[in-house]
Design an enzyme around this catalytic site. Structure first.
Site, PDB file in Angstrom:
ATOM      1  CB  THR A 140     104.904  66.046  15.379  1.00 50.34           C
ATOM      2  OG1 THR A 140     105.126  67.272  14.673  1.00 50.34           O
ATOM      3  CG2 THR A 140     104.452  64.973  14.402  1.00 50.34           C
ATOM      4  CG  ASP A 141     106.840  67.156  20.691  1.00 49.81           C
ATOM      5  OD1 ASP A 141     105.662  67.072  21.103  1.00 49.81           O
ATOM      6  OD2 ASP A 141     107.786  66.474  21.130  1.00 49.81           O
ATOM      7  CB  CYS A 142     108.207  70.609  15.133  1.00 46.72           C
ATOM      8  SG  CYS A 142     108.344  69.072  14.237  1.00 46.72           S
ATOM      9  CE1 TYR A 143     105.681  71.592  10.258  1.00 47.54           C
ATOM     10  CE2 TYR A 143     106.839  69.566  10.836  1.00 47.54           C
ATOM     11  CZ  TYR A 143     106.775  70.747  10.116  1.00 47.54           C
ATOM     12  OH  TYR A 143     107.794  71.096   9.269  1.00 47.54           O
TER      13      TYR A 143
END
Length: 398
Positions: A140-143
């Site tokens: 994901t964008d944050c992971y």
């Protein structure tokens, strides 16, 4: 004679508390009676060391750089559940090593690793040994990280604590096999034609048989768990306090259970051991001790219970049903004698729990209390004694 928990804890703090194990209490009551023992003793310790497969550990790894949101993970090849926080894991004691496609048959034949499970990983982490970790992430964008491999140990992870949904069965069954072939069960191998009988509860020294109505144990009770300090968090799964009981209030079969929690980083691998049952799977041998404050004579009277006053049902595992036929009830005194009689046949018995180590748990907890290292807690809430046990009798065929 009445004492308060505060008075007992004050004596513990001064290292003046008189503490006896459940075994010592039973012998002392036989000598001088309940009233005199209640005057003499402040705390009674109980213990067990037996398989408790409904156990596991919560682990927080800490974040990687770049971060990963773990959705599949293996610890020494044993899958860990990762469907909650990004780097939070739960490893179950009875989960088995996963092998790559096509390797299972080879692994079975060539290496004992196939017998390894979550209980062994938990034991090794407690002992400070390195564990191989392999993880796959949801990008994901944050992971943004997709995978991660490393070696972890007790010292390189954040939280590491046992959280056990079901421990400390208040009584259990005796397993036998009336069929024609050997059976491999959670009680170990059962020989055909009533060749042996296996029981798992240690009987009169077992914690919850010394408090049959759960009057002293509740949510928040401090206990000995795996060589460290633990607590009762809730009723355990399959908690069944409405089991039929004898006039002395002890159940005639599986009854109450408890959910337990404790910091695994402070535990001792002597008391947390991975094990394996042939053709059944891995499990965990766990030492648990429960202290009972002598608040009144009733506490002593309950803890004076003897093996001859406790019974368990003899269950035939050769019938593959949820409700199996039984050969009646047998006392723990008979079970511990090494032989019982079933339909006229002399049958060997063996305990699954370690009687020696169960006693050692109670002794070690006794020493902690005598040295002022362990005080007792008042439960913040009681454990329900009205819970029924629901089976799954509805199913859908596909």
């Amino acid at each position: 004679m009445m004492r308060t928990l505060a008075e007992i804890n004050e004596k513990i703090g001064q290292q003046k508390a008189v503490v006896l194990t459940a075994s010592e209490i039973k012998a002392r009551v036989a000598e001088v009676g309940v009233t005199q023992v209640a005057k003499e003793v402040d705390v009674i310790t109980t213990g067990t060391f037996e398989p408790m497969e409904s156990s596991g550990a919560i682990i927080n790894l800490g974040h990687t750089d770049p971060p990963i949101k773990i959705r599949r993970c293996w610890l020494d090849g044993v899958p860990a559940y990762s469907g909650f926080g990004a780097v939070d894991l739960y490893i179950g004691a009875s989960c088995t090593v996963e092998t790559k496609d096509g390797e299972e048959a080879r692994v079975r034949k060539t290496t004992p690793k196939f017998k390894r499970g979550g209980g062994h990983v938990i034991e090794d982490l407690i002992a400070g040994k390195p564990i191989q970790l392999r993880a796959e992430g949801q990008v994901t964008d944050c992971y943004p990280r997709a995978s991660f491999e490393t070696t972890i140990s007790r010292e390189t992870i954040n939280q590491f604590y046992l959280f056990n949904p079901r421990n400390l069965y208040q009584n259990f069954i005796v397993g036998v096999n009336g069929g024609e072939r050997q059976l491999f069960t959670y009680l170990g191998p059962l020989q055909p034609r009533l060749g042996n009988a296996v029981f798992s509860n240690p009987g009169a020294i077992s914690p919850l048989l010394n408090d049959p109505k759960l009057q002293l144990v509740g949510i928040g009770t401090r206990i000995f768990l795996g060589g460290g300090v633990g607590y009762v968090t809730w009723e355990g799964t399959q908690h069944f306090p409405l089991q039929k009981r004898l006039p002395n209030d002890t159940p005639i079969g599986p009854a109450a259970t408890l959910a337990l929690i404790g910091d695994a980083k402070s535990m001792d691998a002597r008391w947390v051991r991975g094990c394996y049952f042939k053709n059944y799977g891995p499990s965990l041998m766990l030492g648990v001790g429960v202290p009972y404050p002598v608040l009144n004579e009733e506490v002593v009277a309950r803890c004076a219970i003897q093996d001859k006053e406790l019974v368990a049902p003899i269950v035939d595992f050769s019938i593959p049903r949820r409700v199996r036929p039984t050969f009646g009830l047998v006392s723990y005194a008979q079970l511990k004698s090494g032989r019982i009689t079933i339909e006229g046949k002399n049958v060997r018995t063996a305990p699954l729990a370690s009687m020696y180590l169960s006693l050692q748990v109670a002794i070690e907890l006794k020493q902690w209390i005598e040295e002022g290292k362990f005080t007792l807690t008042e439960p913040v809430a009681s454990i329900s004694m009205e819970r029924s046990f629901l089976p799954q009798d509805r199913w859908t065929e596909f």
